[in-house]
Design an enzyme around this catalytic site. Structure first.
Site, short mmCIF file in Angstrom:
data_model
loop_
_atom_site.label_atom_id
_atom_site.label_comp_id
_atom_site.label_asym_id
_atom_site.label_seq_id
_atom_site.Cartn_x
_atom_site.Cartn_y
_atom_site.Cartn_z
N TRP A 31 -1.64 4.07 7.95
CA TRP A 31 -0.26 4.53 8.13
C TRP A 31 -0.03 5.74 7.21
CZ3 TRP A 31 4.79 3.16 10.07
CH2 TRP A 31 4.76 2.21 11.11
N PHE A 66 0.24 -3.33 4.32
CA PHE A 66 0.32 -4.80 4.28
C PHE A 66 -1.07 -5.43 4.25
CE2 PHE A 66 0.71 -9.02 6.18
CZ PHE A 66 1.72 -9.56 5.42
N GLU A 67 -2.04 -4.80 4.91
CA GLU A 67 -3.40 -5.37 5.02
C GLU A 67 -4.24 -5.18 3.74
OE1 GLU A 67 -1.95 -3.80 7.87
OE2 GLU A 67 -1.66 -5.87 8.51
N CYS A 89 0.87 3.95 1.57
CA CYS A 89 2.12 4.72 1.45
C CYS A 89 3.16 4.05 2.35
CB CYS A 89 1.88 6.16 1.88
SG CYS A 89 3.40 7.09 2.05
N VAL A 90 4.21 3.55 1.73
CA VAL A 90 5.29 2.91 2.49
C VAL A 90 6.54 3.75 2.29
CG1 VAL A 90 6.38 0.72 3.05
CG2 VAL A 90 4.25 0.73 1.75
N THR A 95 14.62 -0.28 8.87
CA THR A 95 14.50 -1.74 8.92
C THR A 95 14.09 -2.26 7.54
OG1 THR A 95 12.15 -1.80 9.43
CG2 THR A 95 13.67 -1.50 11.28
N HIS A 97 11.38 -3.66 6.84
CA HIS A 97 9.92 -3.68 6.68
C HIS A 97 9.51 -3.23 5.28
CE1 HIS A 97 8.51 -4.37 10.84
NE2 HIS A 97 7.36 -4.56 10.24
N PHE A 122 -3.34 -0.61 -7.86
CA PHE A 122 -2.17 -0.45 -6.98
C PHE A 122 -1.87 1.05 -6.81
CE2 PHE A 122 2.54 -0.45 -6.42
CZ PHE A 122 2.65 -1.31 -5.34
N ARG A 136 3.53 13.41 -4.31
CA ARG A 136 2.68 12.56 -5.17
C ARG A 136 1.29 12.35 -4.57
NH1 ARG A 136 7.84 11.93 -5.53
NH2 ARG A 136 8.83 11.38 -7.51
#
Ligand code: DLZ
Length: 165
Positions: A31, A66-67, A89-90, A95, A97, A122, A136
């Site tokens: 993602w 998530f994985e 990267c989120v 939503t 999520h 992390f 970043r």
């Protein structure tokens, strides 16, 4: 004492342990690939620049952030590695999520590190916007992948220092 860093890519070369004897896994989420590819490159280049041999860097990709926890767990179960760097990267969306993924991956990676007694790093950006993430991932605030590689090497040396006592 670590001072607050202004740039994620800044590090004191003399303070980074030689990586020539370490085997490091790097897992990157697919993602937001512009961001995670840049972080992956930053991490791998930094490992190599600090002595980690090319054949001792194992790179894998997973669908999303998530994985990362289950992928790190599998990697440490199946491969002889000193540390795993997890890159994702989120970006905050409309939503919920974002909060579920961030909560799951931060707790998940901690659990994997404790379970395997190995550094699990992390290297996950959790930002409001794509621009903040790009800043970043090699942009004006440096590269979080570089920071992750430096942290991995320092934690490998930390673990080794305990084994020698
Ligand atoms: C579903 C989802 C969403 C909405 N956003 C992101 C994101 O910003 N960054 C990321 O790495 N992954 C995202 N995903 C995918 C989840 O991490 C996961 O791959 C799926 O929920 C399937 O388990």
């Amino acid at each position: 004492m670590t001072e607050k860093k202004t740039n994620l890519s800044d590090y004191n070369r003399d303070a980074v342990p030689d990586g020539s004897k370490y085997r490091i896994g790097v897992i990157a989420a697919e993602w937001n690939p512009t961001v995670t590819d840049a972080m992956l490159n930053g991490a791998v280049e930094t490992l190599a620049a600090n002595g980690v041999k090319e054949e001792n860097i194992m790179v894998k990709r997973v669908p999303g952030t998530f994985e990362l926890s289950s992928a790190a767990d599998m990697m440490l179960r199946h491969c002889l590695l000193d540390a795993v760097i997890c890159i994702g990267c989120v970006i905050q969306g409309e939503t919920r999520h974002f909060e579920f993924i961030c909560q799951a991956v931060s707790q998940g990676l901690t659990n994997v590190a404790v379970k395997h007694e190995r550094p699990v790093i992390f290297s996950v950006l959790t930002t409001d916007t794509m621009q903040q993430a790009l800043d970043r991932a090699g942009g004006k605030h440096g590269n979080k992948g570089v920071e992750g590689a430096v942290t991995a090497l320092k934690m490998c040396a930390y673990r080794e220092s305990l084994n020698n006592n």
